[in-house]
Scaffold this active site. Structure first.
Site, PDB file in Angstrom:
ATOM      1  N   SER A  62       0.800  -1.226   0.000  1.00 33.44           N
ATOM      2  CA  SER A  62       0.000   0.000   0.000  1.00 33.44           C
ATOM      3  C   SER A  62       0.832   1.275   0.000  1.00 33.44           C
ATOM      4  O   SER A  62       0.327   2.350  -0.328  1.00 33.44           O
ATOM      5  CB  SER A  62      -0.949   0.027   1.207  1.00 33.44           C
ATOM      6  OG  SER A  62      -0.239   0.235   2.406  1.00 33.44           O
ATOM      7  N   LYS A 102       1.105   4.370   6.674  1.00 36.49           N
ATOM      8  CA  LYS A 102       0.440   5.267   5.715  1.00 36.49           C
ATOM      9  C   LYS A 102       1.077   6.650   5.783  1.00 36.49           C
ATOM     10  O   LYS A 102       1.874   6.943   6.659  1.00 36.49           O
ATOM     11  CB  LYS A 102      -1.062   5.395   6.021  1.00 36.49           C
ATOM     12  CG  LYS A 102      -1.817   4.073   6.133  1.00 36.49           C
ATOM     13  CD  LYS A 102      -1.922   3.316   4.821  1.00 36.49           C
ATOM     14  CE  LYS A 102      -2.618   1.971   5.027  1.00 36.49           C
ATOM     15  NZ  LYS A 102      -2.609   1.156   3.801  1.00 36.49           N
TER      16      LYS A 102
END
Length: 199
Positions: A62, A102
């Site tokens: 991700s 993230k």
């Protein structure tokens, strides 16, 4: 005169015998100093990694291309205050047991909106420059329109925008800063990826 010569010879022998002893003592002292330095360095490293620094494994893609699956990253929460653009590690145990990695897009009080047709992210009404993403943001997931980030929270997204479960997903939503383990500073391993995660 013979007696004086004998005394001189004895003094010479005595001085010669003292030199090796002094050298041995100096070597032992140097060795002791080195051992002290090594022990102190080990203790400092243990304390750092116990309280201030963590080594975290990246799981998944991700954050590609900034981070790759299997990368080992150095994370610290020492005097940390989240800022837009920071890469963070946080926990969301109700979603997944493993820590998540993230990028912070917006912090408390800022607004976030995304034009999925054009792949542009807006913070406080301004498009943000994102040279780090793999591709434009075209997947809405659960995001339905402009939001204001709650107090004590951050809005996060993965750099691999269309293959990331992040604040666009209701299961993640805005992240409580108390769940943040720290900021990512650099990749330690593998060697080919060693270095800062910020260009």
């Amino acid at each position: 005169r013979k007696r004086g010569n004998a005394m001189n010879e004895q003094a010479k022998h005595s001085g010669a015998s003292q030199k090796p002893a002094e050298e041995e003592h100096s070597t032992r002292r140097d060795l002791y100093d080195w051992m002290q330095c090594i022990v102190v360095a080990i203790i400092v490293c243990v304390l750092l990694f116990s309280f201030f620094v963590r080594l975290v494994d990246v799981v998944g893609d991700s954050m590609y291309p900034t981070l790759e699956n299997g990368d080992k990253i150095i994370v610290s929460n020492l005097f940390y205050d989240p800022q837009p653009g920071d890469i963070i590690v946080f926990r969301k145990d109700e979603y997944r047991d493993q820590p998540l990695v993230k990028r912070v897009i917006a912090v408390a009080g800022q607004t976030v909106d995304i034009d999925f047709d054009r792949g542009i992210v807006y913070v406080d009404g301004e498009p943000i420059d994102e040279p780090y993403i793999a591709e434009p943001t075209t997947e809405a997931i659960d995001f339905t329109g402009e939001i204001t980030v709650d107090e004590g929270c951050v809005f996060v997204m993965g750099d691999n925008r269309n293959h990331s479960t992040d604040s666009r997903d209701a299961r993640i939503d805005c992240v409580d800063v108390r769940c943040i383990m720290g900021k990512v500073y650099f990749t330690l391993f593998p060697i080919k990826n060693f270095g800062s995660v910020y260009a």
